[in-house]
Motif scaffolding. Structure first.
Motif, PDB file in Angstrom:
ATOM      1  N   ALA A  72       0.821  -1.210   0.000  1.00 48.55           N
ATOM      2  CA  ALA A  72       0.000   0.000   0.000  1.00 48.55           C
ATOM      3  C   ALA A  72       0.855   1.260   0.000  1.00 48.55           C
ATOM      4  N   ASP A  78       1.330   3.739  -2.965  1.00 45.28           N
ATOM      5  CA  ASP A  78       0.374   4.827  -3.212  1.00 45.28           C
ATOM      6  C   ASP A  78       0.841   6.054  -2.427  1.00 45.28           C
ATOM      7  N   PHE A  98      -1.700   7.302   0.271  1.00 42.11           N
ATOM      8  CA  PHE A  98      -1.772   6.424   1.440  1.00 42.11           C
ATOM      9  C   PHE A  98      -0.519   6.575   2.290  1.00 42.11           C
ATOM     10  N   HIS A 136      -8.197   6.477   3.334  1.00 44.54           N
ATOM     11  CA  HIS A 136      -6.895   5.928   3.711  1.00 44.54           C
ATOM     12  C   HIS A 136      -6.772   5.755   5.217  1.00 44.54           C
ATOM     13  N   ARG A 143      -8.525   2.573   6.024  1.00 40.24           N
ATOM     14  CA  ARG A 143      -7.710   1.439   5.567  1.00 40.24           C
ATOM     15  C   ARG A 143      -6.538   1.196   6.516  1.00 40.24           C
TER      16      ARG A 143
END
Length: 370
Positions: free
Chosen positions: A184, A187, A190, A252, A255
């Motif tokens: 991740a 990104d 993120f 984000h 997440r």
């Protein structure tokens, strides 16, 4: 605030007149100032106007000595200088007679083009703008009399070893070995949100009292992303790409919380935050009350015992921080009410203006107001 896991701000209740004054005068001024600052530091204006004016004053031209491979410093007080190398220029940081290269402009790149390069002295490498998956390409620079040549390093991969279990940085180790988290991080949005959460929130293991510690949060992000960044990019919040929108940031955050929960880590609940806020409020009241008890002894001193201090602290009741409940003030005892009132500030101001306290005593009492 101390003992509080998040940054908190003072709550200031403005009168209607103050609100109008801020809206009519201050808000337009600061809005215009922010707009002018953004314009001044925009890429085009800063490159062709701002930076030349800045360098003329703070980074004057200097002769380059091929014997020492460094500029010739004539003013030991200057903080920077520039040297010319054909079409390339090098900017140097100066500390007395000690100099170190900071950056170079129009350096010769491996593909024959010219561009800007940066010295990452803390990391012992230079870097230039990359493309694709690499934001930066790492390399070395050869500063010559007539040119500056940048060469890419054979390996562009950064080395990172998760901390050993016995070090105690279990949170860092858990994240570094968690593949969904590492993937991740590619990104940019993120990565920015996750770094901000880990840097500014306290994390605890679920079912335990261990606080998550980081030996190298910034370095971990730079190395796991492996895009040519280094820890300084994250330490100072120079996040890659544009800032995420509020909607994307919220996505984000959710997440990241799910990942942390799957690893057995959590941050504070609303009830825990409220309890810590209340605890901090009580600590400030006790600190203020203890200082209040000392005022009688200071007021018994003759006037002009010390130099008069022209102090003008804000005369108001005890200021509340974000998260404090004003109703807590109604629960205070009589003496606590006096200590948290504006009367404390008035007495402290009178002590300073009448020469009954020293500067250090005033500062110690003033700290009780915060």
């Amino acid at each position: 605030m101390r003992r509080y896991p998040y940054q908190r701000f003072l709550q200031l209740d403005l009168t209607l007149l103050e609100q109008l004054h801020y809206s009519v005068l201050h808000r337009p001024y600061w809005t215009l100032k922010r707009w002018c600052d953004r314009l001044w530091h925009s890429k085009l204006v800063w490159r062709w106007i701002g930076e030349p004016l800045h360098d003329r004053k703070y980074a004057p031209w200097a002769a380059f000595s091929p014997d020492t491979n460094a500029p010739v410093i004539t003013n030991p007080n200057q903080i920077a200088c520039r040297t010319q190398h054909g079409v390339a220029t090098v900017r140097w940081g100066c500390a007395g007679q000690t100099t170190s290269p900071v950056s170079a402009r129009n350096a010769l790149l491996p593909d024959g083009t010219r561009g800007d390069v940066q010295n990452r002295s803390m990391m012992s490498w230079w870097r230039r703008k990359g493309s694709g998956d690499k934001r930066w390409l790492i390399g070395d620079v050869d500063i010559r009399m007539t040119d500056v040549v940048f060469g890419d390093r054979a390996s562009q991969d950064l080395k990172y070893d998760p901390p050993a279990v016995e070090v105690g940085a279990q949170l860092e180790r858990d994240l570094a070995l968690h593949r969904p988290f590492v993937e991740a991080l590619a990104d940019d949005e993120f990565a920015a949100v996750a770094h901000h959460m880990l840097a500014h929130l306290e994390w605890m293991q679920i079912g335990a009292h261990e606080i998550g510690l980081f030996e190298g949060l910034h370095d971990m992000f730079a190395c796991l992303r492996n895009k040519g960044e280094d820890y300084l990019d994250f330490k100072f919040g120079d996040y890659p790409g544009d800032a995420p929108t509020k909607a994307m940031a919220a996505k984000h955050v959710l997440r990241m919380k799910e990942m942390m929960r799957s690893l057995g880590w959590r941050t504070y609940t609303a009830d825990e935050l409220q309890a810590r806020t209340r605890e901090d409020f009580r600590a400030r009241v006790e600190r203020r009350l203890e200082a209040w008890w000392q005022l009688d002894a200071y007021e018994a001193r003759p006037a002009d015992s010390y130099d008069r201090l022209s102090k003008t602290p804000l005369i108001s009741d005890m200021l509340l921080y974000e998260g404090d409940d004003p109703a807590w003030l109604d629960e205070l005892r009589d003496e606590e009410r006096l200590a948290t009132s504006a009367q404390f500030v008035v007495r402290l101001k009178d002590l300073a203006n009448s020469g009954r306290v020293t500067a250090s005593e005033f500062e110690r009492l003033f700290q009780a107001l915060l």
